[in-house]
Design a protein around this motif. Structure first.
Motif, PDB file in Angstrom:
ATOM      1  N   PHE A 190      66.104  37.279  37.446  1.00  0.00           N
ATOM      2  CA  PHE A 190      65.606  36.465  36.335  1.00  0.00           C
ATOM      3  C   PHE A 190      65.623  34.972  36.659  1.00  0.00           C
ATOM      4  CE2 PHE A 190      66.362  40.355  34.124  1.00  0.00           C
ATOM      5  CZ  PHE A 190      65.647  40.322  32.936  1.00  0.00           C
ATOM      6  N   GLY A 191      66.565  34.555  37.494  1.00  0.00           N
ATOM      7  CA  GLY A 191      66.796  33.136  37.719  1.00  0.00           C
ATOM      8  C   GLY A 191      65.564  32.386  38.208  1.00  0.00           C
ATOM      9  N   GLY A 192      65.167  31.338  37.483  1.00  0.00           N
ATOM     10  CA  GLY A 192      64.051  30.495  37.888  1.00  0.00           C
ATOM     11  C   GLY A 192      62.672  31.030  37.580  1.00  0.00           C
ATOM     12  N   LYS A 193      62.578  32.213  36.997  1.00  0.00           N
ATOM     13  CA  LYS A 193      61.267  32.797  36.685  1.00  0.00           C
ATOM     14  C   LYS A 193      60.621  32.047  35.514  1.00  0.00           C
ATOM     15  CE  LYS A 193      60.854  36.323  39.560  1.00  0.00           C
ATOM     16  NZ  LYS A 193      62.063  36.138  40.373  1.00  0.00           N
ATOM     17  N   LYS A 194      59.310  31.848  35.613  1.00  0.00           N
ATOM     18  CA  LYS A 194      58.550  31.193  34.552  1.00  0.00           C
ATOM     19  C   LYS A 194      57.903  32.249  33.662  1.00  0.00           C
ATOM     20  CE  LYS A 194      57.433  27.046  37.249  1.00  0.00           C
ATOM     21  NZ  LYS A 194      56.350  26.182  37.778  1.00  0.00           N
ATOM     22  N   LEU A 233      67.106  35.139  24.838  1.00  0.00           N
ATOM     23  CA  LEU A 233      67.670  36.060  25.829  1.00  0.00           C
ATOM     24  C   LEU A 233      67.230  35.679  27.237  1.00  0.00           C
ATOM     25  CD1 LEU A 233      69.227  38.729  26.446  1.00  0.00           C
ATOM     26  CD2 LEU A 233      67.024  39.898  26.262  1.00  0.00           C
ATOM     27  N   LEU A 234      65.954  35.354  27.407  1.00  0.00           N
ATOM     28  CA  LEU A 234      65.447  35.016  28.736  1.00  0.00           C
ATOM     29  C   LEU A 234      66.088  33.743  29.271  1.00  0.00           C
ATOM     30  CD1 LEU A 234      61.665  35.861  28.219  1.00  0.00           C
ATOM     31  CD2 LEU A 234      63.307  37.108  29.644  1.00  0.00           C
ATOM     32  N   VAL A 235      66.274  32.755  28.405  1.00  0.00           N
ATOM     33  CA  VAL A 235      66.921  31.515  28.837  1.00  0.00           C
ATOM     34  C   VAL A 235      68.373  31.794  29.236  1.00  0.00           C
ATOM     35  CG1 VAL A 235      67.761  29.262  28.028  1.00  0.00           C
ATOM     36  CG2 VAL A 235      65.428  29.978  27.519  1.00  0.00           C
ATOM     37  N   GLU A 236      69.059  32.642  28.482  1.00  0.00           N
ATOM     38  CA  GLU A 236      70.430  33.008  28.830  1.00  0.00           C
ATOM     39  C   GLU A 236      70.494  33.713  30.184  1.00  0.00           C
ATOM     40  OE1 GLU A 236      71.594  35.362  25.529  1.00  0.00           O
ATOM     41  OE2 GLU A 236      71.862  33.651  24.174  1.00  0.00           O
ATOM     42  N   CYS A 275      52.629  31.583  35.831  1.00  0.00           N
ATOM     43  CA  CYS A 275      53.859  32.198  35.321  1.00  0.00           C
ATOM     44  C   CYS A 275      54.136  33.527  36.020  1.00  0.00           C
ATOM     45  CB  CYS A 275      53.758  32.413  33.806  1.00  0.00           C
ATOM     46  SG  CYS A 275      53.920  30.895  32.840  1.00  0.00           S
ATOM     47  N   ASP A 276      55.378  33.963  35.921  1.00  0.00           N
ATOM     48  CA  ASP A 276      55.797  35.223  36.531  1.00  0.00           C
ATOM     49  C   ASP A 276      55.750  36.396  35.563  1.00  0.00           C
ATOM     50  OD1 ASP A 276      56.769  34.158  39.212  1.00  0.00           O
ATOM     51  OD2 ASP A 276      57.990  32.965  37.820  1.00  0.00           O
ATOM     52  N   MET A 291      60.330  44.700  36.017  1.00  0.00           N
ATOM     53  CA  MET A 291      59.008  44.112  36.181  1.00  0.00           C
ATOM     54  C   MET A 291      59.048  42.974  37.190  1.00  0.00           C
ATOM     55  SD  MET A 291      57.688  44.125  32.200  1.00  0.00           S
ATOM     56  CE  MET A 291      55.973  43.811  32.601  1.00  0.00           C
ATOM     57  N   PHE A 292      60.110  42.165  37.149  1.00  0.00           N
ATOM     58  CA  PHE A 292      60.254  41.098  38.140  1.00  0.00           C
ATOM     59  C   PHE A 292      60.443  41.677  39.540  1.00  0.00           C
ATOM     60  CE2 PHE A 292      62.030  38.166  34.640  1.00  0.00           C
ATOM     61  CZ  PHE A 292      60.795  37.546  34.477  1.00  0.00           C
TER      62      PHE A 292
END
Length: 447
Positions: A307-311, A327-330, A370-371, A424-425
């Motif tokens: 998740f880290g750094g994903k747009k 949640l995504l920001v966390e 974006c990712d 998905m990432f």
């Protein structure tokens, strides 16, 4: 703190939002033995019915006052009276929920006055509950219509009580919750020994069950008797900021205190929810939820590498946008683009420079690079054009099965959503191999 900006284009392209009447109609569908009706043209109701049928894949009871050119100009009392009498005679509902549309709002129909005259003329309707809400579709959005309908339900049907039931609690469920979410919330509350009354309760009416007998009205949901006794509850739990006006109304009418949970998605939010239920019930948090909390923490540890750094680009109603983005920001993501449908106090709290009240064309312009794209099914062509992974959330979701059963609340729902997005990432991650090394070495040598 985000800056909230409103798009001022000449026309909407690929709309993101749905109208207030549709939101109010869905709230009425969460009541048992209810027949929702839109006060407007037949086309308004047909649009809403098709949307709900495609999303839930169920029979949807929805009626219309069938306004035409002449009745719109002259006034719609006769149409409302005829609609109510037809529904009463044929379907025998306990509740009729009426929502206005832009057509009748522009005319200025005095529906409350009409209903008083109709009740005086037809005493046989004394046992029938009728709730009317003003929801012009040229203002607000889906979330606003849902919230207004619940406020009117509280105003019209809840009865004050002198004696409180120490184990009974109210839950005002927001429009961003699926039937599956509501069912999980009920189970969590019951595991603390409390008896919840959930309003509206889509888990009873639109959870995809096959009824034993056909009924022309809703089959399941919050009953009229339950609504009337909400005033005897010990406390009201508000799930979603847009349900706060209904809680305030309930507090003023029946002196029931309330507490607001702006989301039930993520570790901290669910810790607060569990702690509140433990204090209210006087019981410790059950062991299974302590275990689920541990699983969520482990899922966050496992997933943060991906998740880290994903747009991420998100288009959703305000409370849904707030929950998912938080949640995504966390988890370490960056909210690169955020587009919503209507104003809300929660928008300024989203961790992104700007939140735009706009449409899917606005989202597509901002989602380049974006990712991950997150919105409802109308974003699928956008995802193909941008060639980025696409997560369907909200309403409508008509190109996938099981939308009503998706769960993202609680420790378990948050864990599963982290896994879904993390996968998905991972599947979109470019693998490093000999071809990559060869290309890199070639560039370094200047060839």
């Amino acid at each position: 703190m985000a800056t909230v900006v409103t798009s001022h284009k000449a026309c909407t392209v690929n709309p993101l939002k749905m109208s207030q009447p549709i939101g109010a109609a869905l709230a009425y569908l969460g009541l048992d033995a209810c027949m929702p009706a839109l006060h407007g043209s037949q086309g308004c109701t047909a649009f809403g019915m098709v949307l709900f049928v495609r999303h839930f894949r169920e029979n949807i009871p929805l009626q219309t006052t069938a306004m035409n050119e002449a009745t719109t100009i002259m006034g719609g009392m006769d149409n409302i009276e005829q609609a109510i009498m037809n529904i009463w005679t044929r379907a025998k509902p306990r509740i009729i929920g009426i929502a206005s549309t832009g057509l009748t709002e522009t005319k200025g129909d005095d529906v409350d006055g009409y209903l008083r005259l109709i009740r005086k003329k037809h005493p046989e309707l004394n046992e029938l509950a009728i709730v009317y809400v003003s929801t012009p579709d040229y203002l607000g959005a889906f979330q606003d219509g849902w919230a207004k309908a619940v406020v009117r339900i509280v105003q019209e049907l809840v009865e004050p009580a002198t004696k409180k039931n120490k184990t009974q609690v109210n839950v005002l469920a927001g429009s961003h919750l699926t039937p599956g979410d509501i069912e999980d919330i009920r189970q969590i509350i019951q595991d603390f020994g409390l008896d919840p009354i959930i309003l509206p309760d889509l888990s009873g009416s639109l959870d995809g069950h096959v009824p034993a007998d056909f009924k022309p009205t809703t089959t399941g949901g919050t009953t009229l008797d339950e609504i009337r006794c909400m005033g005897s509850s010990e406390v009201t739990m508000v799930i979603g900021e847009h349900m706060l006006p209904a809680a305030v109304e309930l507090s003023m009418k029946a002196e029931v205190p309330y507490v607001v949970f702006d989301r039930l998605l993520g570790l901290g939010a669910n810790d607060e929810f569990m702690a509140f239920l433990s204090r209210t019930s006087g019981k410790p948090v059950p062991g299974k939820y302590r275990r689920q909390r541990s699983q969520l923490v482990d899922a966050m540890l496992d997933g943060h590498f991906f998740f880290g750094g994903k747009k991420v680009a998100i288009g959703a109603e305000p409370d849904l946008l707030w929950g998912i983005s938080s949640l995504l920001v966390e988890m370490g993501c960056e909210i690169h683009a955020a587009v919503t449908t209507t104003s809300s106090e929660m928008l300024e709290r989203i961790s992104t420079p700007e939140v735009l009240i706009g449409d899917l064309e606005d989202l597509e312009f901002r989602a380049k690079g974006c990712d991950l794209l997150i919105t409802h099914s109308h974003g699928r062509q956008m995802a193909e054009r941008l060639d980025i992974p696409f997560l369907r959330v909200g309403m409508p979701i008509f190109d996938r099965l099981g939308a009503a059963h998706r769960i993202s609340v609680g420790y378990k729902g948050s864990r599963d959503l982290i896994f879904e997005i993390g996968n998905m990432f991972m599947s979109n991650h470019a693998e490093v191999g000999p071809e990559t090394w060869r290309d890199t070495s070639a560039q370094a040598s200047g060839h």
